[in-house]
Design an enzyme around this catalytic site. Structure first.
Site, PDB file in Angstrom:
ATOM      1  N   GLN A  15     -55.547  -0.355  21.454  1.00 42.02           N
ATOM      2  CA  GLN A  15     -54.936  -1.631  21.037  1.00 42.02           C
ATOM      3  C   GLN A  15     -54.192  -1.531  19.700  1.00 42.02           C
ATOM      4  O   GLN A  15     -53.153  -2.170  19.541  1.00 42.02           O
ATOM      5  CB  GLN A  15     -55.932  -2.779  21.078  1.00 42.02           C
ATOM      6  CG  GLN A  15     -57.260  -2.574  20.445  1.00 42.02           C
ATOM      7  CD  GLN A  15     -57.784  -3.875  19.854  1.00 42.02           C
ATOM      8  OE1 GLN A  15     -57.220  -4.941  20.041  1.00 42.02           O
ATOM      9  NE2 GLN A  15     -58.882  -3.773  19.109  1.00 42.02           N
ATOM     10  N   ILE A  16     -54.659  -0.752  18.754  1.00 40.60           N
ATOM     11  CA  ILE A  16     -53.891  -0.623  17.493  1.00 40.60           C
ATOM     12  C   ILE A  16     -52.535   0.003  17.803  1.00 40.60           C
ATOM     13  O   ILE A  16     -51.483  -0.465  17.356  1.00 40.60           O
ATOM     14  CB  ILE A  16     -54.645   0.243  16.455  1.00 40.60           C
ATOM     15  CG1 ILE A  16     -55.906  -0.475  15.978  1.00 40.60           C
ATOM     16  CG2 ILE A  16     -53.737   0.574  15.260  1.00 40.60           C
ATOM     17  CD1 ILE A  16     -56.744   0.301  14.998  1.00 40.60           C
ATOM     18  N   SER A  17     -52.562   1.068  18.597  1.00 44.16           N
ATOM     19  CA  SER A  17     -51.319   1.784  18.891  1.00 44.16           C
ATOM     20  C   SER A  17     -50.313   0.891  19.600  1.00 44.16           C
ATOM     21  O   SER A  17     -49.102   1.080  19.462  1.00 44.16           O
ATOM     22  CB  SER A  17     -51.613   3.023  19.744  1.00 44.16           C
ATOM     23  OG  SER A  17     -52.329   3.953  18.956  1.00 44.16           O
ATOM     24  N   ASN A 105     -68.035   9.049  17.072  1.00 48.77           N
ATOM     25  CA  ASN A 105     -66.671   9.439  16.683  1.00 48.77           C
ATOM     26  C   ASN A 105     -66.569  10.746  15.903  1.00 48.77           C
ATOM     27  O   ASN A 105     -65.486  11.348  15.866  1.00 48.77           O
ATOM     28  CB  ASN A 105     -66.024   8.306  15.870  1.00 48.77           C
ATOM     29  CG  ASN A 105     -65.705   7.097  16.749  1.00 48.77           C
ATOM     30  OD1 ASN A 105     -65.602   7.229  17.966  1.00 48.77           O
ATOM     31  ND2 ASN A 105     -65.562   5.938  16.152  1.00 48.77           N
ATOM     32  N   GLY A 130     -59.382   5.684  12.476  1.00 46.57           N
ATOM     33  CA  GLY A 130     -60.593   5.530  13.303  1.00 46.57           C
ATOM     34  C   GLY A 130     -61.840   5.487  12.429  1.00 46.57           C
ATOM     35  O   GLY A 130     -61.977   6.260  11.478  1.00 46.57           O
ATOM     36  N   ASP A 159     -57.811  -3.413   3.788  1.00 49.33           N
ATOM     37  CA  ASP A 159     -58.662  -4.148   2.844  1.00 49.33           C
ATOM     38  C   ASP A 159     -57.831  -4.608   1.642  1.00 49.33           C
ATOM     39  O   ASP A 159     -57.994  -5.720   1.145  1.00 49.33           O
ATOM     40  CB  ASP A 159     -59.816  -3.242   2.381  1.00 49.33           C
ATOM     41  CG  ASP A 159     -60.514  -2.601   3.553  1.00 49.33           C
ATOM     42  OD1 ASP A 159     -61.194  -3.311   4.305  1.00 49.33           O
ATOM     43  OD2 ASP A 159     -60.348  -1.373   3.752  1.00 49.33           O
ATOM     44  N   HIS A 187     -64.430   2.072   3.377  1.00 48.59           N
ATOM     45  CA  HIS A 187     -63.912   1.012   4.260  1.00 48.59           C
ATOM     46  C   HIS A 187     -65.107   0.493   5.067  1.00 48.59           C
ATOM     47  O   HIS A 187     -65.329   0.871   6.212  1.00 48.59           O
ATOM     48  CB  HIS A 187     -62.833   1.567   5.192  1.00 48.59           C
ATOM     49  CG  HIS A 187     -62.403   0.569   6.238  1.00 48.59           C
ATOM     50  ND1 HIS A 187     -61.838  -0.643   5.935  1.00 48.59           N
ATOM     51  CD2 HIS A 187     -62.488   0.602   7.590  1.00 48.59           C
ATOM     52  CE1 HIS A 187     -61.586  -1.312   7.042  1.00 48.59           C
ATOM     53  NE2 HIS A 187     -61.975  -0.582   8.059  1.00 48.59           N
TER      54      HIS A 187
HETATM   55  P1  NAD Z   1     -59.222   1.133  21.245  1.00 46.12           P
HETATM   56  O1  NAD Z   1     -60.522   1.387  21.913  1.00 46.12           O
HETATM   57  O2  NAD Z   1     -58.369   0.010  21.735  1.00 46.12           O
HETATM   58  O3  NAD Z   1     -58.334   2.446  21.273  1.00 46.12           O
HETATM   59  C1  NAD Z   1     -58.852   3.697  20.933  1.00 46.12           C
HETATM   60  C2  NAD Z   1     -58.139   4.704  21.812  1.00 46.12           C
HETATM   61  O4  NAD Z   1     -58.569   5.999  21.405  1.00 46.12           O
HETATM   62  C3  NAD Z   1     -58.490   4.567  23.301  1.00 46.12           C
HETATM   63  O5  NAD Z   1     -57.293   4.425  24.056  1.00 46.12           O
HETATM   64  C4  NAD Z   1     -59.209   5.871  23.617  1.00 46.12           C
HETATM   65  O6  NAD Z   1     -58.940   6.339  24.941  1.00 46.12           O
HETATM   66  C5  NAD Z   1     -58.626   6.796  22.560  1.00 46.12           C
HETATM   67  N1  NAD Z   1     -59.445   7.983  22.285  1.00 46.12           N
HETATM   68  C6  NAD Z   1     -60.791   8.110  22.323  1.00 46.12           C
HETATM   69  N2  NAD Z   1     -61.142   9.380  22.057  1.00 46.12           N
HETATM   70  C7  NAD Z   1     -59.996  10.065  21.814  1.00 46.12           C
HETATM   71  C8  NAD Z   1     -59.715  11.414  21.511  1.00 46.12           C
HETATM   72  N3  NAD Z   1     -60.691  12.336  21.401  1.00 46.12           N
HETATM   73  N4  NAD Z   1     -58.416  11.766  21.347  1.00 46.12           N
HETATM   74  C9  NAD Z   1     -57.413  10.871  21.480  1.00 46.12           C
HETATM   75  N5  NAD Z   1     -57.637   9.567  21.805  1.00 46.12           N
HETATM   76  C10 NAD Z   1     -58.914   9.174  21.962  1.00 46.12           C
HETATM   77  O7  NAD Z   1     -59.540   0.974  19.677  1.00 46.12           O
HETATM   78  P2  NAD Z   1     -58.597   0.371  18.538  1.00 46.12           P
HETATM   79  O8  NAD Z   1     -58.868  -1.076  18.430  1.00 46.12           O
HETATM   80  O9  NAD Z   1     -57.218   0.857  18.730  1.00 46.12           O
HETATM   81  O10 NAD Z   1     -59.270   1.046  17.244  1.00 46.12           O
HETATM   82  C11 NAD Z   1     -59.231   2.437  17.050  1.00 46.12           C
HETATM   83  C12 NAD Z   1     -60.102   2.820  15.855  1.00 46.12           C
HETATM   84  O11 NAD Z   1     -59.552   2.278  14.647  1.00 46.12           O
HETATM   85  C13 NAD Z   1     -61.532   2.302  15.922  1.00 46.12           C
HETATM   86  O12 NAD Z   1     -62.434   3.300  15.460  1.00 46.12           O
HETATM   87  C14 NAD Z   1     -61.514   1.123  14.986  1.00 46.12           C
HETATM   88  O13 NAD Z   1     -62.795   0.805  14.492  1.00 46.12           O
HETATM   89  C15 NAD Z   1     -60.604   1.657  13.906  1.00 46.12           C
HETATM   90  N6  NAD Z   1     -60.031   0.679  12.970  1.00 46.12           N
HETATM   91  C16 NAD Z   1     -59.922   1.049  11.672  1.00 46.12           C
HETATM   92  C17 NAD Z   1     -59.360   0.180  10.746  1.00 46.12           C
HETATM   93  C18 NAD Z   1     -59.252   0.548   9.291  1.00 46.12           C
HETATM   94  O14 NAD Z   1     -58.893  -0.331   8.483  1.00 46.12           O
HETATM   95  N7  NAD Z   1     -59.513   1.781   8.864  1.00 46.12           N
HETATM   96  C19 NAD Z   1     -58.894  -1.064  11.180  1.00 46.12           C
HETATM   97  C20 NAD Z   1     -59.002  -1.404  12.528  1.00 46.12           C
HETATM   98  C21 NAD Z   1     -59.586  -0.513  13.422  1.00 46.12           C
HETATM   99  C1  LMR Z   2     -61.351  -3.724  10.328  1.00 44.26           C
HETATM  100  O1  LMR Z   2     -61.600  -3.661   9.124  1.00 44.26           O
HETATM  101  O2  LMR Z   2     -60.851  -4.738  10.858  1.00 44.26           O
HETATM  102  C2  LMR Z   2     -61.623  -2.521  11.198  1.00 44.26           C
HETATM  103  O3  LMR Z   2     -62.212  -1.500  10.462  1.00 44.26           O
HETATM  104  C3  LMR Z   2     -62.389  -2.845  12.419  1.00 44.26           C
HETATM  105  C4  LMR Z   2     -63.831  -3.141  12.099  1.00 44.26           C
HETATM  106  O4  LMR Z   2     -64.718  -2.525  12.696  1.00 44.26           O
HETATM  107  O5  LMR Z   2     -64.083  -4.003  11.251  1.00 44.26           O
END
Ligand code: NAD
Ligand code: LMR
Length: 325
Positions: A15-17, A105, A130, A159, A187
């Site tokens: 979903q992020i992508s 992860n 991630g 943040d 984070h």
């Molecule tokens: P999502 O589940 O919608 O998408 C994650 C994608 O990663 C999936 O399509 C999955 O198939 C793929 N994936 C899993 N293992 C993989 C691998 N080994 N290689 C390549 N792709 C792989 O999740 P999302 O909502 O897009 O979030 C992704 C990550 O970002 C989560 O860990 C989430 O907690 C994190 N996140 C971080 C922040 C931040 O501020 N740092 C903010 C939001 C989300």
């Molecule tokens: C966020 O800060 O929104 C992401 O890191 C997703 C989460 O797990 O809070």
């Protein structure tokens, strides 16, 4: 138009992508004169969904999108790449903390860090999104031999942006008027959003807002914003995370504006007494693809305690995955 650069995004069907890729392809991350070759990585079960994302990218006919590779092979995805956005990882659900994702992860970043070191461009810049992002960055960096840990960063820009938006709302000023916010540490819910050095229209924020608001409202709101979004959406933040990831890379490359800084989680060099090697968020200034920690800021007892709490959590996360380092 410049020569194309290669941008790898992992978790490209997630979903992020789904918001991030279209903006990168439109030139919003690296510039409207900078064509990109997208190298998209997914796991085999998500390759069907990824092919749909690729069709949609093609259908936009972006002028800055030079080529697309969609693959489940990390060597292909990271081959000769200039920028890597490591998004592919499991997100947390309601009631979980981000560190609950460590076990699920951590192995992804062990494997991908090793491949990255083998095949990426020598000058590659890496952003780990991630979760738990800081410790996943630590794992990734621990696999680097040819590349340097300083090429790996983790995202606290979301943040940072959340903190700006809270101060803007409280002071009734636009986000553009707020400068010098700091996110210290992890984070996670222990992060320390600090406004001691922040200004609004060049005036210290703490002369404009109540200290009580800072301590009892602002800090917990920013710390728990991710959980609040999950509770409301049933899914973790996506568009705001993608937007902040682009801000992170754009600022890294194009620089911070004069009189301001940003927050990035980077490999600690011991600045502010933070244990060397932990991926800790600091205030940084960026210029032409380089970052430097802002030094010599006054840290009072209140801030020191909060900075220590988040450092302690990062130390505990590192201990949990020490076998992977
Ligand atoms: P999502 O589940 O919608 O998408 C994650 C994608 O990663 C999936 O399509 C999955 O198939 C793929 N994936 C899993 N293992 C993989 C691998 N080994 N290689 C390549 N792709 C792989 O999740 P999302 O909502 O897009 O979030 C992704 C990550 O970002 C989560 O860990 C989430 O907690 C994190 N996140 C971080 C922040 C931040 O501020 N740092 C903010 C939001 C989300
Ligand atoms: C966020 O800060 O929104 C992401 O890191 C997703 C989460 O797990 O809070």
């Amino acid at each position: 138009m410049k020569k194309p650069v290669k941008v790898t995004v992992t978790g490209a069907a997630g979903q992020i992508s789904y918001s991030l890729l279209f903006r990168i392809a439109a030139g919003e991350m690296l510039g409207k004169d900078q064509p990109v070759d997208l190298q998209l990585l997914e796991i085999p079960p998500a390759m069907g969904a990824l092919s749909g994302v690729v069709m949609e990218l093609e259908d936009c006919a972006f002028h800055t999108l030079n080529s697309i590779v969609a693959t489940d092979d990390p060597e292909t995805a990271f081959g000769d790449t200039d920028f890597v956005l490591m998004v592919g990882a499991r997100p947390r659900g309601p009631g979980m903390e981000r560190k609950d994702l460590l076990e699920a992860n951590a192995r992804i970043f062990t494997a991908q860090g090793t491949v990255l070191d083998k095949v990426a461009s020598a000058d590659v810049r890496v952003l780990v999104v991630g979760n738990p992002a800081n410790t996943n960055a630590l794992i990734t960096a621990s696999k680097l031999k040819r590349l340097s840990a300083t090429q790996v960063t983790a995202m606290t820009r979301l943040d940072h942006n959340r903190a700006i938006s809270q101060v803007a709302a409280q002071t009734g000023q636009p986000a553009s008027a707020i400068k010098k916010i700091i996110i210290w540490g992890n984070h996670s819910a222990t992060q320390y959003p600090d406004i001691h050095h922040a200004t609004v229209n060049s005036q210290p924020v703490l002369e404009v807002v109540e200290r009580q608001w800072f301590e009892s409202d602002f800090i917990p709101t920013v710390q728990k914003r991710g959980a609040q979004v999950i509770a409301a959406r049933g899914l973790s933040s996506a568009a705001s995370a993608g937007s902040s990831a682009m801000d992170h890379v754009r600022t890294w490359m194009q620089g911070t504006e004069d009189g301001n800084w940003t927050s990035m989680a980077i490999c600690s060099d011991g600045s502010y007494g933070v244990s060397e090697g932990l991926f800790y968020s600091f205030p940084v200034v960026c210029k032409s693809g380089h970052y430097e920690i802002v030094q010599n800021l006054d840290i009072n007892d209140f801030s020191r305690k909060k900075m220590n709490i988040t450092e302690q959590e990062l130390t505990e996360e590192r201990d949990t995955i020490k076998d992977l380092l």
